[in-house]
Design an enzyme around this catalytic site. Structure first.
Site: not given
Length: 346
Positions: A6, A66, A68, A134, A177, A263, A338
């Site tokens: 990004r 990470g 997740e 999260n 999330d 987001n 998005w």
């Protein structure tokens, strides 16, 4: 994790790149030669870096992805000239540290709290404002009772030392999330007639928040999409939860979906118009949960979701009063956006 990037940071004659394998790389801006490489974290455990570093005052600051995979998130600062680490702030406290009481048992060890979107810096106050992602497992909170600090929070860190000055948690004990990894926007505004230094965020959970950026005091919080998980916010900014909105084995319908009302992409603020602009997503999901067990480097989800598609999925570019969050105008989009926004002279 996919090889997402990004952006980069540029300071003096050095380009800084946060690599997907969790290394921070410094390149000569003219020749491309490698000046130094700092190993930030172990990619085999699920750590990655997908955001742009933030470089200022002889330092470069990075976050990690990470959550997740059940990592323990952090924010790092490195010497821009040598690559030596100056400080690290862990977003998941160990037992005995402030905030550790918000984690049950040993759930802090796989608590998540990634820091994958670039924060904001106030040179006058010497503070960094960094959003935290999260908790883990994502969708099943049974084995991590409590608010799970400092996940889904905004941190104000001393830029020189990394010490925590204050925090604000948007979504305690998140099971949907809803990262707080959106862009913290710094601006000056008047609150009840008094000039204040403020920081705002159009949060993934569907609420637009304004805080005092010196103290972290909650100023206002307003929904900017239709959401179904909270009746509103109390006087401290804590959500007033609606019943039966956690994921279940049969599935629970909730708005917004896991990608949120917004987001990682940037909102915009115009000091000329005095308005905050956000690309808003109006979309829900059916959220599920199932048992989760930790395996290093593997996803630790504890569930999933199924998006509501079709005509119910919409979007809008919205202009908000930056202090109150009141909507001034809205331009409809045919699908949830998005991409970020840029405010120019017109």
């Amino acid at each position: 994790f996919g090889p997402t990037n990004r952006g980069i940071a540029l300071l003096d004659s050095t380009v800084f790149v946060a690599a997907p394998d969790a290394r921070l790389v410094a390149l000569d801006a003219r020749s491309g030669a490698v000046r130094w490489i700092a190993p930030v974290a172990d990619n085999a455990l699920g750590y990655a870096m997908t955001g742009a570093p933030l470089a200022f005052d002889g330092m470069v600051v990075v976050g990690v992805s990470g959550a997740e995979a059940g990592i323990r998130g952090f924010v790092d600062a490195y010497d821009a000239r040598t690559g030596e680490r100056r400080w690290r702030f862990h977003t998941i406290p160990t037992p005995g540290e402030p905030g550790s009481e918000s984690w049950g048992g040993e759930s802090w060890k796989t608590g998540g709290g990634s820091t994958w979107v670039t924060g904001s810096y106030d040179p006058a106050l010497g503070l960094l404002y960094w959003g935290v992602g999260n908790p883990g497992p994502l969708f099943n909170g049974d084995d991590r009772p409590g608010d799970n600090l400092y996940t889904c929070s905004l941190l104000a860190l001393d830029a020189k030392t990394g010490a925590l000055r204050w925090h604000f948690q948007y979504t305690p004990h998140d099971t949907h999330d809803w990262d707080a990894a959106q862009i913290p926007v710094l601006f000056e505004g008047r609150v009840r007639g008094t000039a204040r230094k403020l920081v705002s965020m159009a949060n993934r959970n569907g609420f637009y928040y304004v805080l005092d950026r010196v103290t972290g005091e909650f100023i206002s919080g307003t929904p900017y999409i239709r959401q179904t998980w909270a009746e509103g916010l109390d006087a401290t900014g804590r959500p007033i939860l609606r019943p039966d909105t956690d994921p279940t084995t049969e599935g629970t319908d909730v708005i917004p979906n896991l990608h949120g009302a917004s987001n990682w992409y940037s909102p915009a603020y115009s000091p000329r118009t005095g308005l905050f602009y956000v690309a808003a997503r109006q979309m829900g999901s059916r959220y599920y949960k199932y048992p989760a067990s930790y395996t290093p480097g593997r996803f630790l989800l504890g569930g999933g979701e199924s998006e509501f598609g079709g005509d119910s999925a919409q979007g809008a570019v919205k202009a908000l009063d930056p202090v109150t969050g009141r909507e001034r105008w809205s331009f409809p989009l045919f699908s949830p956006p998005w991409a970020g926004l840029l405010a120019t002279g017109g």
